[in-house]
Design a protein around this motif. Structure first.
Motif, PDB file in Angstrom:
ATOM      1  N   GLY A  87       0.778  -1.232   0.000  1.00  0.00           N
ATOM      2  CA  GLY A  87       0.000   0.000   0.000  1.00  0.00           C
ATOM      3  C   GLY A  87       0.812   1.286   0.000  1.00  0.00           C
ATOM      4  N   LYS A  88       2.141   1.182   0.043  1.00  0.00           N
ATOM      5  CA  LYS A  88       2.998   2.377   0.046  1.00  0.00           C
ATOM      6  C   LYS A  88       3.738   2.469  -1.288  1.00  0.00           C
ATOM      7  CE  LYS A  88       3.781   2.015   4.985  1.00  0.00           C
ATOM      8  NZ  LYS A  88       4.748   1.630   5.997  1.00  0.00           N
ATOM      9  N   TYR A  89       3.783   3.667  -1.829  1.00  0.00           N
ATOM     10  CA  TYR A  89       4.456   3.917  -3.100  1.00  0.00           C
ATOM     11  C   TYR A  89       5.940   3.603  -2.990  1.00  0.00           C
ATOM     12  CZ  TYR A  89       6.009   6.651  -7.159  1.00  0.00           C
ATOM     13  OH  TYR A  89       6.587   7.070  -8.336  1.00  0.00           O
ATOM     14  N   ARG A  90       6.445   2.800  -3.943  1.00  0.00           N
ATOM     15  CA  ARG A  90       7.861   2.427  -3.920  1.00  0.00           C
ATOM     16  C   ARG A  90       8.617   2.944  -5.148  1.00  0.00           C
ATOM     17  NH1 ARG A  90      10.696  -1.342  -0.451  1.00  0.00           N
ATOM     18  NH2 ARG A  90      12.843  -0.890  -1.003  1.00  0.00           N
ATOM     19  N   GLY A  91       7.901   3.622  -6.055  1.00  0.00           N
ATOM     20  CA  GLY A  91       8.574   4.246  -7.181  1.00  0.00           C
ATOM     21  C   GLY A  91       7.927   3.928  -8.509  1.00  0.00           C
ATOM     22  N   ALA A  92       8.552   4.498  -9.574  1.00  0.00           N
ATOM     23  CA  ALA A  92       8.009   4.340 -10.915  1.00  0.00           C
ATOM     24  C   ALA A  92       9.131   4.354 -11.944  1.00  0.00           C
ATOM     25  CB  ALA A  92       7.016   5.448 -11.217  1.00  0.00           C
ATOM     26  N   ALA A  93       8.847   3.711 -13.056  1.00  0.00           N
ATOM     27  CA  ALA A  93       9.766   3.703 -14.186  1.00  0.00           C
ATOM     28  C   ALA A  93       8.998   4.215 -15.398  1.00  0.00           C
ATOM     29  CB  ALA A  93      10.296   2.292 -14.439  1.00  0.00           C
ATOM     30  N   HIS A  94       8.871   5.525 -15.481  1.00  0.00           N
ATOM     31  CA  HIS A  94       8.164   6.130 -16.619  1.00  0.00           C
ATOM     32  C   HIS A  94       9.158   6.327 -17.754  1.00  0.00           C
ATOM     33  CE1 HIS A  94       4.442   6.487 -14.520  1.00  0.00           C
ATOM     34  NE2 HIS A  94       5.012   7.133 -13.532  1.00  0.00           N
ATOM     35  N   ARG A  95       9.449   5.209 -18.423  1.00  0.00           N
ATOM     36  CA  ARG A  95      10.442   5.181 -19.480  1.00  0.00           C
ATOM     37  C   ARG A  95       9.780   4.867 -20.821  1.00  0.00           C
ATOM     38  NH1 ARG A  95      12.563   4.836 -15.023  1.00  0.00           N
ATOM     39  NH2 ARG A  95      14.366   3.840 -14.151  1.00  0.00           N
ATOM     40  N   PHE A 108      20.389  -0.792  -3.165  1.00  0.00           N
ATOM     41  CA  PHE A 108      20.341  -0.273  -4.522  1.00  0.00           C
ATOM     42  C   PHE A 108      18.926  -0.365  -5.067  1.00  0.00           C
ATOM     43  CE2 PHE A 108      20.137  -1.197  -9.065  1.00  0.00           C
ATOM     44  CZ  PHE A 108      20.779  -0.075  -9.589  1.00  0.00           C
ATOM     45  N   ALA A 109      18.563   0.629  -5.874  1.00  0.00           N
ATOM     46  CA  ALA A 109      17.313   0.560  -6.632  1.00  0.00           C
ATOM     47  C   ALA A 109      17.544   1.229  -7.981  1.00  0.00           C
ATOM     48  CB  ALA A 109      16.178   1.241  -5.889  1.00  0.00           C
ATOM     49  N   SER A 110      16.954   0.662  -9.007  1.00  0.00           N
ATOM     50  CA  SER A 110      17.016   1.276 -10.330  1.00  0.00           C
ATOM     51  C   SER A 110      16.422   2.677 -10.257  1.00  0.00           C
ATOM     52  CB  SER A 110      16.227   0.429 -11.331  1.00  0.00           C
ATOM     53  OG  SER A 110      16.810  -0.846 -11.479  1.00  0.00           O
ATOM     54  N   PRO A 111      16.889   3.587 -11.112  1.00  0.00           N
ATOM     55  CA  PRO A 111      16.373   4.955 -11.090  1.00  0.00           C
ATOM     56  C   PRO A 111      14.841   4.999 -11.135  1.00  0.00           C
ATOM     57  CG  PRO A 111      18.254   4.825 -12.547  1.00  0.00           C
ATOM     58  CD  PRO A 111      17.928   3.407 -12.137  1.00  0.00           C
ATOM     59  N   GLY A 112      14.284   5.818 -10.271  1.00  0.00           N
ATOM     60  CA  GLY A 112      12.838   5.969 -10.179  1.00  0.00           C
ATOM     61  C   GLY A 112      12.219   5.185  -9.034  1.00  0.00           C
ATOM     62  N   PHE A 113      12.956   4.193  -8.509  1.00  0.00           N
ATOM     63  CA  PHE A 113      12.458   3.381  -7.409  1.00  0.00           C
ATOM     64  C   PHE A 113      13.210   3.724  -6.132  1.00  0.00           C
ATOM     65  CE2 PHE A 113      11.487   0.888 -11.200  1.00  0.00           C
ATOM     66  CZ  PHE A 113      10.133   0.661 -10.998  1.00  0.00           C
ATOM     67  N   LEU A 114      12.570   3.487  -4.999  1.00  0.00           N
ATOM     68  CA  LEU A 114      13.179   3.768  -3.701  1.00  0.00           C
ATOM     69  C   LEU A 114      13.893   2.527  -3.186  1.00  0.00           C
ATOM     70  CD1 LEU A 114      10.134   5.621  -2.108  1.00  0.00           C
ATOM     71  CD2 LEU A 114      12.179   6.658  -3.118  1.00  0.00           C
ATOM     72  N   LYS A 115      15.165   2.693  -2.853  1.00  0.00           N
ATOM     73  CA  LYS A 115      15.875   1.575  -2.251  1.00  0.00           C
ATOM     74  C   LYS A 115      15.435   1.467  -0.794  1.00  0.00           C
ATOM     75  CE  LYS A 115      20.049   4.208  -1.169  1.00  0.00           C
ATOM     76  NZ  LYS A 115      21.478   4.324  -1.401  1.00  0.00           N
ATOM     77  N   GLY A 116      15.598   0.287  -0.233  1.00  0.00           N
ATOM     78  CA  GLY A 116      15.211   0.047   1.144  1.00  0.00           C
ATOM     79  C   GLY A 116      14.884  -1.408   1.363  1.00  0.00           C
TER      80      GLY A 116
END
Length: 148
Positions: A87-95, A108-116
């Motif tokens: 239910g919590k936003y973890r990121g997006a890949a608007h590519r 590590f997280a790919s660009p657009g996503f939150l690492k954690g």
């Protein structure tokens, strides 16, 4: 280990919508790997593309801007990804790319996503349908790497 795999089709009636697909992440996961493809990228049928572009020109530009459909060719399908963790936003890949590879983990997280930290819970991967000008097939594979 593959934890989610789905192929499907998005149709033009689903343009400008979001399609949420739920999947379970097991406890002990330290990294998610997402591989995503969709196609066709381009609307190849010129008459259909021109009709869509004429409607868009009328709607968004009106008569003040002298535009022709060929000014905006080719028409590209665009379906991007976003990710929610329990239910919590973890990121997006608007590519723009129609083949994508993403990784999400604590360090590590790919660009657009939150690492954690990755929690074992229900997650959702969301297809963000920005433009669906013709039937578009998609494939999503999500793998989980566990802590050793």
């Amino acid at each position: 280990m593959i934890i989610f795999e789905k192929t499907g089709k998005v149709i033009p009636e689903q343009d400008k919508t979001n399609i949420a697909l739920a999947f379970s992440v097991p406890d002990g996961t330290n990294r998610l790997i997402i591989d995503y493809t969709y196609g066709p990228k381009l609307l190849e049928e010129k008459n259909t593309a021109h009709a869509l572009l004429k409607k868009s020109i009328e709607k968004y530009l009106g008569n003040e801007y002298c535009a022709e459909p060929d000014d905006f060719m080719p028409v590209k399908n665009l379906i991007t990804l976003s990710l929610d963790e329990n239910g919590k936003y973890r990121g997006a890949a608007h590519r723009q790319a129609d083949t994508q590879h993403h990784e999400i983990g604590e360090a590590f997280a790919s660009p657009g996503f939150l690492k954690g930290r990755i929690t074992g819970s229900t997650w959702k991967i969301v297809l963000n349908v920005h433009c669906c000008a013709c039937d578009v097939n998609y494939s999503i594979k999500i793998s989980a790497e566990e802590t050793v």
